[in-house]
Design an enzyme around this catalytic site. Structure first.
Site, PDB file in Angstrom:
ATOM      1  N   VAL A  85       0.849  -1.196   0.000  1.00 35.28           N
ATOM      2  CA  VAL A  85       0.000   0.000   0.000  1.00 35.28           C
ATOM      3  C   VAL A  85       0.883   1.244   0.000  1.00 35.28           C
ATOM      4  O   VAL A  85       1.764   1.398   0.847  1.00 35.28           O
ATOM      5  CB  VAL A  85      -0.950   0.005   1.216  1.00 35.28           C
ATOM      6  CG1 VAL A  85      -1.856   1.224   1.153  1.00 35.28           C
ATOM      7  CG2 VAL A  85      -1.763  -1.278   1.255  1.00 35.28           C
ATOM      8  N   LYS A  86       0.615   2.097  -0.980  1.00 37.14           N
ATOM      9  CA  LYS A  86       1.408   3.322  -1.111  1.00 37.14           C
ATOM     10  C   LYS A  86       0.692   4.436  -0.359  1.00 37.14           C
ATOM     11  O   LYS A  86      -0.495   4.719  -0.610  1.00 37.14           O
ATOM     12  CB  LYS A  86       1.512   3.677  -2.590  1.00 37.14           C
ATOM     13  CG  LYS A  86       2.825   4.262  -3.009  1.00 37.14           C
ATOM     14  CD  LYS A  86       2.817   4.371  -4.523  1.00 37.14           C
ATOM     15  CE  LYS A  86       4.068   4.996  -5.051  1.00 37.14           C
ATOM     16  NZ  LYS A  86       3.930   5.294  -6.474  1.00 37.14           N
TER      17      LYS A  86
END
Ligand code: E4P
Length: 224
Positions: A85-86
């Site tokens: 997850v960015k």
């Protein structure tokens, strides 16, 4: 140094994967918009990328509060086991990353522009940190110097993340083969590159000239 491909384009990913060149993919909202992506297809699209790549695939949240980011991260991480997850480097992002570390969800902290941001991202438990190079150059500053400082600072310490794996630096916003080469010389763990830059990294005018000469000379051998 590993290469990640910085794109949401499936054809580019397939092509680069066929070279054995890439160990992961990074996407962002702009890259998804660039390929004409639709909100309703986002998860399916990330799923397709995850099937094409044997490595981490960064999918970015656009949520702004800690609780929303955590909820979004849980949703994104369910798409496939290799989703990372960015999350933007900001206070709410740090808090969400710290929470996600407890849940074993890996985070790539993006939009990192300083040593202090990078250290805080690593301290919060990020699995990857993405210092941007080209966007400094866009404002007439030296992005490579900034990257060098981040690499040096992070390498001074140990920052364990999910499953005890050490944080890794993804040199991001790379716009040229020289950016990639300098990132490697500095010791960045990963370079994430657009497909056009990856192709440029393979090319050299002396290789083209040498190949041309070999082909010409081989004709002489055949005629003799
Ligand atoms: C990194 O993860 C980003 O997606 C990307 O490298 C940003 O690059 P840009 O500054 O060329 O948009």
């Amino acid at each position: 140094m590993k290469f990640f491909l910085d794109t949401a384009d499936l054809d580019e990913i397939k092509e680069a994967a066929s070279w054995g060149a890439i160990s992961g993919v990074t996407t962002n909202p702009s890259l998804y918009a660039k390929i004409g992506g639709k909100l309703s297809n986002f998860e399916e699209h990330i799923g397709k990328i995850c099937e094409l790549v044997d490595g981490p695939v960064s999918a970015e949240t656009i949520k702004m509060t800690k609780d929303e980011i955590v909820e979004d991260a849980r949703r994104l991480s369910r798409i496939a086991p290799n989703v990372v997850v960015k999350i933007p480097t900001m206070v709410e992002g740090l808090a969400a990353t710290h929470q996600l570390l407890q849940e074993g969800i890996p985070v790539n902290m993006t939009l990192c522009f300083s040593v202090t941001q990078a250290i805080l991202a690593a301290r919060s438990g990020a699995r990857y940190i993405s210092p941007f190079v080209g966007r400094f150059d866009d404002i007439s500053e030296n992005g490579l110097n900034q990257l060098e400082d981040v690499v040096a600072a992070i390498q001074n310490y140990s920052f364990p993340s999910v499953n005890g794996e050490e944080v890794e630096i993804i040199a991001a916003s790379l716009r040229s083969p020289n950016h990639v080469a300098q990132a490697a010389l500095m010791g960045a763990d990963i370079a994430t590159v657009p497909f056009n830059v990856l192709k440029q990294c393979v090319q050299h005018p002396l290789t083209d000239r040498g190949l041309e000469r070999f082909l010409e000379d081989w004709k002489k051998v055949e005629q003799a």
